[in-house]
Design a protein around this motif. Structure first.
Motif, PDB file in Angstrom:
ATOM      1  N   VAL A 125       0.689  -1.287   0.081  1.00 29.04           N
ATOM      2  CA  VAL A 125      -0.029   0.040   0.161  1.00 29.04           C
ATOM      3  C   VAL A 125       0.836   1.446  -0.024  1.00 29.04           C
ATOM      4  CG1 VAL A 125      -1.968   1.160   1.153  1.00 29.04           C
ATOM      5  CG2 VAL A 125      -1.319  -1.375   1.821  1.00 29.04           C
ATOM      6  N   LEU A 126       0.506   2.171  -0.779  1.00 27.99           N
ATOM      7  CA  LEU A 126       0.976   3.451  -0.737  1.00 27.99           C
ATOM      8  C   LEU A 126      -0.050   4.437  -0.192  1.00 27.99           C
ATOM      9  CD1 LEU A 126       2.591   3.986  -4.368  1.00 27.99           C
ATOM     10  CD2 LEU A 126       3.706   3.518  -2.100  1.00 27.99           C
ATOM     11  N   GLY A 127       0.308   5.504   0.775  1.00 23.70           N
ATOM     12  CA  GLY A 127      -0.784   6.056   1.294  1.00 23.70           C
ATOM     13  C   GLY A 127      -0.959   7.705   0.564  1.00 23.70           C
ATOM     14  N   PHE A 128      -1.782   8.084   0.222  1.00 21.02           N
ATOM     15  CA  PHE A 128      -1.842   9.242  -0.570  1.00 21.02           C
ATOM     16  C   PHE A 128      -2.551  10.477   0.397  1.00 21.02           C
ATOM     17  CE2 PHE A 128      -4.214  12.662  -3.328  1.00 21.02           C
ATOM     18  CZ  PHE A 128      -3.273  12.906  -3.785  1.00 21.02           C
ATOM     19  N   ILE A 129      -1.803  11.323   0.713  1.00 20.67           N
ATOM     20  CA  ILE A 129      -2.320  12.291   1.623  1.00 20.67           C
ATOM     21  C   ILE A 129      -2.390  13.797   0.933  1.00 20.67           C
ATOM     22  CG2 ILE A 129      -1.164  11.176   3.637  1.00 20.67           C
ATOM     23  CD1 ILE A 129       1.240  13.321   3.551  1.00 20.67           C
ATOM     24  N   GLY A 130      -2.870  13.899  -0.223  1.00 16.95           N
ATOM     25  CA  GLY A 130      -2.789  15.138  -1.119  1.00 16.95           C
ATOM     26  C   GLY A 130      -4.070  15.676  -1.200  1.00 16.95           C
ATOM     27  N   GLY A 131      -5.276  15.109  -0.674  1.00 22.39           N
ATOM     28  CA  GLY A 131      -6.631  15.370  -0.630  1.00 22.39           C
ATOM     29  C   GLY A 131      -6.795  16.348   0.489  1.00 22.39           C
ATOM     30  N   GLU A 184      -5.420  17.718   5.932  1.00 24.41           N
ATOM     31  CA  GLU A 184      -4.684  18.908   6.456  1.00 24.41           C
ATOM     32  C   GLU A 184      -4.322  18.464   8.067  1.00 24.41           C
ATOM     33  OE1 GLU A 184      -7.056  22.275   6.177  1.00 24.41           O
ATOM     34  OE2 GLU A 184      -6.746  22.349   4.085  1.00 24.41           O
ATOM     35  N   HIS A 185      -5.347  17.738   8.596  1.00 24.89           N
ATOM     36  CA  HIS A 185      -5.011  17.188  10.035  1.00 24.89           C
ATOM     37  C   HIS A 185      -3.731  16.572  10.374  1.00 24.89           C
ATOM     38  CE1 HIS A 185      -6.563  13.654   8.186  1.00 24.89           C
ATOM     39  NE2 HIS A 185      -6.203  13.017   9.213  1.00 24.89           N
ATOM     40  N   ASP A 186      -3.254  15.791   9.338  1.00 27.89           N
ATOM     41  CA  ASP A 186      -1.986  14.938   9.394  1.00 27.89           C
ATOM     42  C   ASP A 186      -1.157  14.823   8.247  1.00 27.89           C
ATOM     43  OD1 ASP A 186      -0.293  12.664  10.336  1.00 27.89           O
ATOM     44  OD2 ASP A 186      -1.867  11.231   9.622  1.00 27.89           O
ATOM     45  N   PRO A 187      -0.230  15.897   7.936  1.00 33.73           N
ATOM     46  CA  PRO A 187       0.314  16.066   6.909  1.00 33.73           C
ATOM     47  C   PRO A 187       1.611  14.982   6.753  1.00 33.73           C
ATOM     48  CG  PRO A 187       0.924  17.994   8.322  1.00 33.73           C
ATOM     49  CD  PRO A 187      -0.156  17.112   8.780  1.00 33.73           C
ATOM     50  N   THR A 188       1.916  14.626   7.890  1.00 30.99           N
ATOM     51  CA  THR A 188       2.974  13.522   7.599  1.00 30.99           C
ATOM     52  C   THR A 188       2.363  12.086   7.154  1.00 30.99           C
ATOM     53  OG1 THR A 188       2.615  12.981   9.961  1.00 30.99           O
ATOM     54  CG2 THR A 188       4.146  14.623   9.475  1.00 30.99           C
ATOM     55  N   GLY A 189       0.867  11.898   7.344  1.00 31.96           N
ATOM     56  CA  GLY A 189       0.370  10.635   7.095  1.00 31.96           C
ATOM     57  C   GLY A 189       0.755   9.595   8.020  1.00 31.96           C
ATOM     58  N   ALA A 190       0.994   9.846   9.150  1.00 26.32           N
ATOM     59  CA  ALA A 190       1.216   9.140  10.389  1.00 26.32           C
ATOM     60  C   ALA A 190       0.448   7.985  10.473  1.00 26.32           C
ATOM     61  CB  ALA A 190       1.640   9.820  11.439  1.00 26.32           C
ATOM     62  N   ASP A 191      -0.842   8.334  10.446  1.00 28.56           N
ATOM     63  CA  ASP A 191      -1.984   7.398  10.657  1.00 28.56           C
ATOM     64  C   ASP A 191      -1.826   6.358   9.410  1.00 28.56           C
ATOM     65  OD1 ASP A 191      -2.846   8.715  12.654  1.00 28.56           O
ATOM     66  OD2 ASP A 191      -4.932   9.646  11.840  1.00 28.56           O
ATOM     67  N   GLY A 248      -0.131   0.448   8.029  1.00 26.26           N
ATOM     68  CA  GLY A 248       0.757  -0.313   7.010  1.00 26.26           C
ATOM     69  C   GLY A 248       0.950   0.166   5.974  1.00 26.26           C
ATOM     70  N   ALA A 249       0.675   1.466   5.560  1.00 28.14           N
ATOM     71  CA  ALA A 249       1.313   1.907   4.390  1.00 28.14           C
ATOM     72  C   ALA A 249       2.878   1.970   4.130  1.00 28.14           C
ATOM     73  CB  ALA A 249       0.651   3.335   3.963  1.00 28.14           C
ATOM     74  N   GLU A 250       3.454   1.486   3.233  1.00 26.62           N
ATOM     75  CA  GLU A 250       4.948   1.593   3.534  1.00 26.62           C
ATOM     76  C   GLU A 250       5.457   3.017   3.042  1.00 26.62           C
ATOM     77  OE1 GLU A 250       6.242   0.160  -0.877  1.00 26.62           O
ATOM     78  OE2 GLU A 250       5.365  -1.487   0.316  1.00 26.62           O
ATOM     79  N   ARG A 251       4.831   3.799   2.263  1.00 27.81           N
ATOM     80  CA  ARG A 251       5.249   5.160   2.132  1.00 27.81           C
ATOM     81  C   ARG A 251       3.863   6.112   1.997  1.00 27.81           C
ATOM     82  NH1 ARG A 251       8.952   2.249  -0.916  1.00 27.81           N
ATOM     83  NH2 ARG A 251      11.154   2.768  -0.499  1.00 27.81           N
ATOM     84  N   VAL A 252       4.133   7.542   2.135  1.00 30.21           N
ATOM     85  CA  VAL A 252       3.006   8.505   1.780  1.00 30.21           C
ATOM     86  C   VAL A 252       3.572   9.258   0.780  1.00 30.21           C
ATOM     87  CG1 VAL A 252       1.775   7.923   4.043  1.00 30.21           C
ATOM     88  CG2 VAL A 252       3.616   9.681   3.675  1.00 30.21           C
ATOM     89  N   TYR A 253       2.456   9.765   0.041  1.00 30.54           N
ATOM     90  CA  TYR A 253       3.008  11.022  -1.179  1.00 30.54           C
ATOM     91  C   TYR A 253       1.873  11.713  -0.981  1.00 30.54           C
ATOM     92  CZ  TYR A 253       0.398   8.626  -4.812  1.00 30.54           C
ATOM     93  OH  TYR A 253      -0.660   8.373  -5.425  1.00 30.54           O
ATOM     94  N   ALA A 254       2.088  13.072  -1.388  1.00 25.19           N
ATOM     95  CA  ALA A 254       1.290  14.030  -1.617  1.00 25.19           C
ATOM     96  C   ALA A 254       0.732  14.704  -2.862  1.00 25.19           C
ATOM     97  CB  ALA A 254       1.665  15.306  -0.812  1.00 25.19           C
ATOM     98  N   LEU A 275       3.969   9.309  -8.124  1.00 21.90           N
ATOM     99  CA  LEU A 275       3.441   7.933  -8.333  1.00 21.90           C
ATOM    100  C   LEU A 275       4.196   6.946  -9.082  1.00 21.90           C
ATOM    101  CD1 LEU A 275       1.233   5.958  -7.484  1.00 21.90           C
ATOM    102  CD2 LEU A 275      -0.080   6.629  -9.398  1.00 21.90           C
ATOM    103  N   ALA A 276       4.775   7.290 -10.266  1.00 19.53           N
ATOM    104  CA  ALA A 276       5.585   6.250 -10.976  1.00 19.53           C
ATOM    105  C   ALA A 276       6.717   5.753 -10.300  1.00 19.53           C
ATOM    106  CB  ALA A 276       5.724   6.770 -12.408  1.00 19.53           C
ATOM    107  N   GLY A 277       7.262   7.004  -9.881  1.00 21.20           N
ATOM    108  CA  GLY A 277       8.658   6.781  -8.889  1.00 21.20           C
ATOM    109  C   GLY A 277       8.482   5.816  -7.873  1.00 21.20           C
ATOM    110  N   LEU A 278       7.453   6.035  -7.308  1.00 21.95           N
ATOM    111  CA  LEU A 278       7.178   5.284  -5.912  1.00 21.95           C
ATOM    112  C   LEU A 278       6.853   3.625  -6.356  1.00 21.95           C
ATOM    113  CD1 LEU A 278       5.217   8.238  -3.702  1.00 21.95           C
ATOM    114  CD2 LEU A 278       7.434   6.968  -3.214  1.00 21.95           C
ATOM    115  N   ILE A 279       6.065   3.540  -7.293  1.00 19.39           N
ATOM    116  CA  ILE A 279       5.882   2.071  -7.680  1.00 19.39           C
ATOM    117  C   ILE A 279       7.290   1.500  -8.177  1.00 19.39           C
ATOM    118  CG2 ILE A 279       4.654   0.788  -9.466  1.00 19.39           C
ATOM    119  CD1 ILE A 279       2.492   2.949  -9.559  1.00 19.39           C
ATOM    120  N   GLY A 280       8.170   2.178  -8.774  1.00 18.88           N
ATOM    121  CA  GLY A 280       9.148   1.530  -9.060  1.00 18.88           C
ATOM    122  C   GLY A 280      10.045   1.295  -7.558  1.00 18.88           C
ATOM    123  N   ARG A 281       9.821   2.233  -6.932  1.00 18.04           N
ATOM    124  CA  ARG A 281      10.714   1.932  -5.626  1.00 18.04           C
ATOM    125  C   ARG A 281      10.084   0.685  -4.652  1.00 18.04           C
ATOM    126  NH1 ARG A 281      11.290   6.987  -2.144  1.00 18.04           N
ATOM    127  NH2 ARG A 281      10.743   8.585  -4.045  1.00 18.04           N
TER     128      ARG A 281
END
Length: 230
Positions: free
Chosen positions: A186-192, A196-203, A208-214, A219-225
Motif C-alpha cells: 500500500v502507498l498512502g496518498f495524503i494530497g486530498g 490537513e490534520h495529518d500532513p505526515t500521513g502518520a495514521d 501499514g502503508a509503506e510510504r506516503v506521498y502528496a 506515483l511512478a517513482g514510488l511504484i518503481g521503488r
C-alpha cells in the motif's frame, strides 16, 4: 490469466474518493450536516476520523450502535443525493492523476467503498471514467466492505492477479487496513483536501502503508521503488 509480471507489482488498485477525486471534504461535510439534522451530535473531524473510507451501510450501523439513533426512512438516499449535488458544483479530479494513470506501464483498476452510481458520477464529472471503464469495483459487490479485505481480493481476482502482485493506493486507515489484510502492498496518498490534520500521513503509516506521498507526479517513482524494495 496474465503472465507473471517481471517485478513484484503487476496491478495498481486505486481507491476513488480522496485518491482519484478530491471528494472527501464535500462528502464528509454533507454527511455531517445530515447526521446533525437527525440528532447525532458529531462534528466533521470525528466523521472523518471514524468513517472516511467506509461505506454508508457500515457508517449507519455504527451510528445506530454508538449513538442509539436509527436513520429515518430515506435518510441515506437523501444524503447521497445531496452529496451528488455538491459534486456537481465543486468536485475536481486530484491534480496530476489523469497524467499519472496514463503514464502507468501496468494495468490498473478502482476499488472503492462508494456505490456504483456515485463512482460513475464522480469519475464521469472529472473526466476520469474512460481511464477505468470496465475495471471499477464497488463495496456493494462484496459482503464486507473496508476494512475487510474482500473488495481488494475481488478486484485482484477479476483483474487476474494474485494479491501479492498488487499495489494499492489509499487515503484512509480502513482502506490501508483492508489492503494489508488482503496481502497487498500500500502507498498512502495524503494530497486530498481532508488530510490537513495529518500532513505526515502518520495514521496511514501506522496502519501499514509503506510510504506516503502528496502529489501524483511522484506515483511512478514510488511504484518503481516499491518493486525494487522486494
Amino acid at each position: 490469466m496474465p503472465t507473471e509480471p517481471e517485478t513484484s507489482t503487476g496491478l495498481v488498485i486505486f481507491d476513488c474518493d480522496g485518491v482519484l477525486v478530491d471528494s472527501e471534504p464535500l462528502s464528509l461535510g454533507t454527511l455531517t450536516a445530515g447526521l446533525n439534522r437527525i440528532g447525532v451530535a458529531i462534528d466533521v473531524d470525528t466523521v472523518r476520523e471514524r468513517f472516511a473510507g467506509t461505506s454508508m451501510t457500515s457508517i449507519m450501523g455504527h451510528i445506530e450502535r454508538d449513538y442509539g439513533i436509527a436513520a429515518p426512512d430515506g435518510f441515506v438516499e437523501a444524503v447521497k443525493a445531496e452529496t451528488l449535488r455538491a459534486f456537481d458544483r465543486d468536485l475536481r479530479a486530484m491534480e496530476g492523476i489523469a497524467l499519472a494513470v496514463r503514464a502507468l506501464e501496468l494495468p490498473s483498476c478502482v476499488a472503492s467503498s462508494s456505490d456504483p452510481a456515485r463512482l460513475a458520477h464522480s469519475l464521469g464529472l472529472t473526466g476520469l471514467l474512460p481511464l477505468f471503464e470496465g475495471r471499477i469495483f464497488s463495496a456493494t459487490m462484496v459482503s464486507r466492505g473496508k476494512p475487510a479485505p474482500d473488495l481488494f481480493l475481488l478486484a485482484a481476482a477479476e483483474m487476474g492477479f494474485a494479491p501479492g502482485h498488487c499495489l494499492v493506493v489509499e487515503d484512509s486507515v480502513p482502506g490501508v487496513t483492508a489492503a494489508r489484510a488482503a496481502g497487498m502492498r500500500v502507498l498512502g496518498f495524503i494530497g486530498g483536501g481532508h488530510w490537513e490534520h495529518d500532513p505526515t500521513g502518520a495514521d496511514l503509516i501506522a496502519a501499514g502503508a509503506e510510504r506516503v506521498y502528496a502529489h501524483h507526479r511522484d506515483l511512478a517513482g514510488l511504484i518503481g521503488r516499491a518493486a525494487a524494495s522486494v
